[in-house]
Design an enzyme around this catalytic site. Structure first.
Site, mmCIF file in Angstrom:
data_model
loop_
_atom_site.group_PDB
_atom_site.id
_atom_site.type_symbol
_atom_site.label_atom_id
_atom_site.label_comp_id
_atom_site.label_asym_id
_atom_site.label_seq_id
_atom_site.Cartn_x
_atom_site.Cartn_y
_atom_site.Cartn_z
ATOM 1 N N ASP A 15 60.183 -18.822 29.602
ATOM 2 C CA ASP A 15 60.255 -18.860 31.145
ATOM 3 C C ASP A 15 60.948 -20.309 31.308
ATOM 4 O O ASP A 15 60.617 -20.780 32.643
ATOM 5 C CB ASP A 15 59.351 -18.367 32.032
ATOM 6 N N GLU A 16 61.354 -21.081 30.329
ATOM 7 C CA GLU A 16 61.684 -22.581 30.550
ATOM 8 C C GLU A 16 63.021 -22.717 31.265
ATOM 9 O O GLU A 16 63.489 -23.778 31.695
ATOM 10 C CB GLU A 16 61.743 -23.271 29.194
ATOM 11 N N LYS A 18 65.727 -20.559 30.039
ATOM 12 C CA LYS A 18 67.024 -20.442 29.176
ATOM 13 C C LYS A 18 68.146 -19.962 29.600
ATOM 14 O O LYS A 18 69.345 -20.219 29.522
ATOM 15 C CB LYS A 18 66.313 -19.574 27.932
ATOM 16 N N GLY A 19 67.902 -18.875 30.400
ATOM 17 C CA GLY A 19 68.755 -17.995 31.077
ATOM 18 C C GLY A 19 69.905 -18.963 31.682
ATOM 19 O O GLY A 19 71.258 -18.959 31.408
ATOM 20 N N LYS A 20 69.461 -19.842 32.385
ATOM 21 C CA LYS A 20 70.224 -20.842 33.435
ATOM 22 C C LYS A 20 70.826 -21.896 32.428
ATOM 23 O O LYS A 20 72.334 -22.030 32.795
ATOM 24 C CB LYS A 20 69.094 -21.619 34.176
ATOM 25 N N ALA A 41 61.625 -10.193 27.087
ATOM 26 C CA ALA A 41 62.565 -11.356 27.822
ATOM 27 C C ALA A 41 62.974 -11.139 29.367
ATOM 28 O O ALA A 41 63.435 -10.094 29.309
ATOM 29 C CB ALA A 41 63.564 -11.867 27.132
ATOM 30 N N GLY A 42 63.069 -12.282 30.268
ATOM 31 C CA GLY A 42 63.633 -12.168 31.376
ATOM 32 C C GLY A 42 64.372 -13.248 31.529
ATOM 33 O O GLY A 42 63.887 -14.509 31.512
ATOM 34 N N HIS A 43 65.673 -13.345 31.288
ATOM 35 C CA HIS A 43 66.369 -14.686 31.490
ATOM 36 C C HIS A 43 67.385 -14.523 32.844
ATOM 37 O O HIS A 43 68.026 -13.597 32.712
ATOM 38 C CB HIS A 43 67.482 -14.621 30.288
ATOM 39 N N THR A 44 66.966 -15.274 33.780
ATOM 40 C CA THR A 44 67.531 -15.352 35.233
ATOM 41 C C THR A 44 68.633 -16.238 35.016
ATOM 42 O O THR A 44 68.637 -17.495 34.706
ATOM 43 C CB THR A 44 66.294 -15.836 36.074
ATOM 44 N N GLN A 226 61.645 -15.959 24.516
ATOM 45 C CA GLN A 226 60.427 -16.562 24.464
ATOM 46 C C GLN A 226 60.308 -18.045 24.422
ATOM 47 O O GLN A 226 61.357 -18.481 24.627
ATOM 48 C CB GLN A 226 59.416 -15.796 23.403
ATOM 49 N N THR A 241 53.542 -13.395 20.870
ATOM 50 C CA THR A 241 54.471 -12.205 20.908
ATOM 51 C C THR A 241 54.832 -11.827 19.520
ATOM 52 O O THR A 241 53.909 -12.451 18.595
ATOM 53 C CB THR A 241 55.972 -12.501 21.519
ATOM 54 N N THR A 303 57.889 -8.637 34.899
ATOM 55 C CA THR A 303 56.902 -8.030 35.199
ATOM 56 C C THR A 303 56.304 -8.556 36.713
ATOM 57 O O THR A 303 55.400 -7.712 37.409
ATOM 58 C CB THR A 303 55.581 -7.944 34.286
HETATM 59 P P1 GDP Z 1 63.997 -17.876 30.809
HETATM 60 O O1 GDP Z 1 63.088 -16.624 30.260
HETATM 61 O O2 GDP Z 1 63.629 -19.094 30.008
HETATM 62 O O3 GDP Z 1 65.368 -17.817 31.032
HETATM 63 O O4 GDP Z 1 63.346 -18.295 32.418
HETATM 64 P P2 GDP Z 1 63.315 -17.466 33.640
HETATM 65 O O5 GDP Z 1 64.626 -16.907 34.028
HETATM 66 O O6 GDP Z 1 62.012 -16.460 33.191
HETATM 67 O O7 GDP Z 1 62.445 -18.349 34.637
HETATM 68 C C1 GDP Z 1 63.039 -19.426 34.964
HETATM 69 C C2 GDP Z 1 63.118 -19.461 36.594
HETATM 70 O O8 GDP Z 1 63.456 -20.663 37.241
HETATM 71 C C3 GDP Z 1 64.151 -18.346 37.193
HETATM 72 O O9 GDP Z 1 63.910 -17.943 38.392
HETATM 73 C C4 GDP Z 1 65.402 -19.383 37.149
HETATM 74 O O10 GDP Z 1 66.257 -18.872 38.186
HETATM 75 C C5 GDP Z 1 64.834 -20.617 37.746
HETATM 76 N N1 GDP Z 1 65.349 -22.102 37.390
HETATM 77 C C6 GDP Z 1 65.794 -22.566 36.129
HETATM 78 N N2 GDP Z 1 66.375 -23.623 36.403
HETATM 79 C C7 GDP Z 1 66.127 -24.059 37.418
HETATM 80 C C8 GDP Z 1 65.527 -25.241 38.270
HETATM 81 O O11 GDP Z 1 66.241 -26.358 37.413
HETATM 82 N N3 GDP Z 1 65.009 -25.436 39.346
HETATM 83 C C9 GDP Z 1 64.586 -24.528 39.995
HETATM 84 N N4 GDP Z 1 64.020 -24.502 41.150
HETATM 85 N N5 GDP Z 1 64.561 -23.107 39.353
HETATM 86 C C10 GDP Z 1 65.162 -23.042 38.152
HETATM 87 P P1 IMO Z 2 61.406 -15.182 28.091
HETATM 88 O O1 IMO Z 2 62.442 -14.970 27.000
HETATM 89 C C1 IMO Z 2 57.069 -15.503 29.195
HETATM 90 C C2 IMO Z 2 54.337 -13.111 26.837
HETATM 91 C C3 IMO Z 2 53.588 -11.906 27.412
HETATM 92 C C4 IMO Z 2 52.381 -12.026 26.516
HETATM 93 C C5 IMO Z 2 52.655 -12.237 25.245
HETATM 94 C C6 IMO Z 2 52.836 -11.112 24.476
HETATM 95 O O2 IMO Z 2 61.940 -14.752 29.529
HETATM 96 O O3 IMO Z 2 61.076 -16.298 28.177
HETATM 97 P P2 IMO Z 2 54.786 -9.022 24.057
HETATM 98 O O4 IMO Z 2 55.114 -8.366 25.473
HETATM 99 O O5 IMO Z 2 55.740 -9.850 23.800
HETATM 100 O O6 IMO Z 2 53.976 -8.315 23.179
HETATM 101 O O7 IMO Z 2 53.627 -9.986 25.117
HETATM 102 O O8 IMO Z 2 53.868 -12.989 25.387
HETATM 103 N N1 IMO Z 2 55.934 -13.107 26.963
HETATM 104 C C7 IMO Z 2 56.369 -13.856 27.491
HETATM 105 N N2 IMO Z 2 56.098 -14.765 28.621
HETATM 106 N N3 IMO Z 2 58.347 -15.420 28.886
HETATM 107 C C8 IMO Z 2 58.904 -14.287 28.027
HETATM 108 O O9 IMO Z 2 60.142 -14.258 27.584
HETATM 109 C C9 IMO Z 2 57.904 -13.632 27.264
HETATM 110 N N4 IMO Z 2 57.949 -12.518 26.389
HETATM 111 C C10 IMO Z 2 56.527 -12.301 26.269
HETATM 112 O O10 IMO Z 2 53.378 -12.351 28.856
HETATM 113 O O11 IMO Z 2 51.599 -12.930 27.020
HETATM 114 MG MG MG Z 3 61.964 -15.588 31.291
#
Ligand code: GDP
Ligand code: IMO
Ligand code: MG
Length: 428
Positions: A15-16, A18-20, A41-44, A226, A241, A303
């Site tokens: 959730d760093e 990555k999607g953005k 994964a959930g890439h926003t 991840q 994971t 989730t």
């Molecule tokens: P990923 O799994 O690494 O792609 O990250 P996620 O999408 O799960 O979570 C990142 C969240 O932060 C998402 O809701 C993005 O829209 C948001 N986001 C990404 N970059 C920024 C930023 O620079 N500032 C803010 N406020 N939100 C951001």
């Molecule tokens: P993205 O790509 C954050 C975490 C789960 C749990 C552990 C194991 O969006 O960054 P799993 O379902 O993979 O067996 O769960 O890993 N986890 C993540 N946490 N971002 C993710 O993906 C994750 N994928 C798995 O919450 O702690």
């Molecule tokens: Mg994510």
């Protein structure tokens, strides 16, 4: 000549952003390839105010004409992929002719999801709190050599036998918690054949495609899922994971050699989050944590679980940079820190009465480490949407420079919001 490709990897617990970042960078690329993980994964991505959360499709898919590749290292849930494709089609985005799935990608079946929840519940207090997307059981079947791969769907004669193998592995769980629908193998085969017919045009030799693209000087982006601390070997085991989220997973998950990777960009938030159980040295709690969580909208994109939050951990970050060979950093969510007068950075750990500059996250003592924090002045001004480095408040620049100095890696991208426009590229 250096290959025209870039790997983008998460350096924390996922959730760093990555999607953005990948969506942003894919504007400069021809193809984006996912190499590991699955629908955990959930890439926003936010484009023109519209939010997309991608689980399996590579994060270049929103840009017209970009080639999207899913490597053999991905745990592929064909039901989720189908829904994802259909939902995008409703928004006018189609993948025909530009999505390719490796024939060797392993499938996540409905019974893997049930097994995921069941197995985690057996751990009691030590539960991992997985995403319940069937990732662990699907990867376990893969290494036990009973997994079902994309290509198996097309082999009618052997499909039944292979399904029997998989069921025998999960018999106990299916009998205990599975409903009758889950036990119906005929129905499953029928459904898989139906899905197979839909996916057939997409199935390809992804490794060969990537090598061909790179040889013809097309730019390819390798998309991590991840992050380093969730890597099955290098992360905070067993709270990880089931895949190799780090650079090694890229090679095995796509079937290409290191010489095909031009550079590595590592992504870190300006602070830290974790969703799910496991050690988190720089975690904070109470009102401050609540404020950071709300400010960053830190709720799981898959989730909806509240993410745990904490200060940036430089010890873990340096380790992630070294393990992945990171050339440049992308720092996201800087704007989330705007409201804090004082910030902290974890510089080292206190462990068993001594200060240490690094114990690996997969070390048994990692969970016992206490953070040694340095106080840093905040900037107290909005940075949201700033897209030029000169526009950042002085203390925000100092914060970025401090991370770069301590890690000895240049910061190349700074993100100040979820939109494409809220991006600073640091040239030079
Ligand atoms: P990923 O799994 O690494 O792609 O990250 P996620 O999408 O799960 O979570 C990142 C969240 O932060 C998402 O809701 C993005 O829209 C948001 N986001 C990404 N970059 C920024 C930023 O620079 N500032 C803010 N406020 N939100 C951001
Ligand atoms: P993205 O790509 C954050 C975490 C789960 C749990 C552990 C194991 O969006 O960054 P799993 O379902 O993979 O067996 O769960 O890993 N986890 C993540 N946490 N971002 C993710 O993906 C994750 N994928 C798995 O919450 O702690
Ligand atoms: Mg994510």
């Amino acid at each position: 000549m250096k290959p025209n490709s870039v790997a983008v990897l998460g350096l924390q617990w996922g959730d760093e952003g990555k999607g953005k970042v990948i969506d942003y960078l894919s504007g400069r690329c021809d193809a984006v390839a996912r190499f590991s993980g699955g629908a955990n994964a959930g890439h926003t991505i936010v484009v023109d105010g519209q939010k997309y959360i991608l689980k399996l499709l590579p994060s270049g898919v929103l840009r017209e004409g970009k080639i999207c590749l899913i490597g053999s290292g991905v745990a592929l849930d064909p039901w989720i992929l189908k829904t994802e494709i259909e939902e995008l089609a409703q928004k006018g985005i189609t993948v025909d002719g530009r999505l390719f799935i490796d024939f060797a990608a392993h499938l996540v079946l409905p019974l893997h999801k049930v097994a995921d929840g069941y197995q985690d519940s057996l751990r009691g207090k030590g539960a991992l709190d997985t995403t319940k997307r069937g990732i662990g059981p699907s990867y376990a079947d893969r290494v036990s050599r009973v997994g079902l791969r994309m290509a198996d769907i097309f082999d009618k004669e052997q499909l039944e036998e292979k399904i029997d193998y998989v069921f025998s592995r999960h018999e106990e769980c299916v009998n205990k918690v599975g409903d009758d629908k889950l036990k119906d193998r005929k129905k499953l085969i029928g459904k898989l054949e139906e899905l197979g017919a839909q996916f057939r045009p997409f199935v390809a030799d992804v490794a060969a495609m990537i090598m061909e693209l790179i040889s013809s000087r097309k730019k390819v982006l390798f998309e991590g899922a991840q992050g380093m601390l969730l890597d099955v070997d290098l992360g905070t085991y067993p709270y990880v994971t089931s895949s190799h989220t780090t650079i090694g997973g890229l090679f095995s998950g796509l079937g290409i050699p290191p010489s095909y990777v031009g550079e590595v960009i590592g992504i870190t938030k300006a602070y830290m989050t974790r969703v799910g159980h496991g050690p988190f040295v720089s975690e904070i709690s109470g009102d401050l944590a609540e404020e950071l969580r709300e400010s960053g909208g830190e709720y799981g994109s898959v989730t909806g679980r509240p993410r745990r939050v904490g200060w940036l951990d430089l010890v873990a970050l340096k380790r992630a940079i070294r393990a992945n060979g990171v050339d440049k950093l992308a720092i996201t969510k800087l704007d989330v820190l705007d409201r804090f007068e004082e910030l902290y950075i974890c510089e080292s750990y206190q462990l068993k009465g001594a200060r240490t500059n690094g114990i690996p996250p997969n070390h048994p003592d990692f969970a016992k480490a206490e953070p040694v924090l340095t106080k840093i002045a905040g900037w107290g001004k909005p940075t949201v949407g700033i897209n030029k480095i000169d526009g950042l408040p002085r203390n925000a620049r100092k914060y970025i420079d401090y991370i770069s100095l301590k890690t000895d890696v240049p910061v190349w991208l700074i993100s100040t919001g979820s939109s494409r426009e809220s991006t600073i590229i640091v040239e030079g």
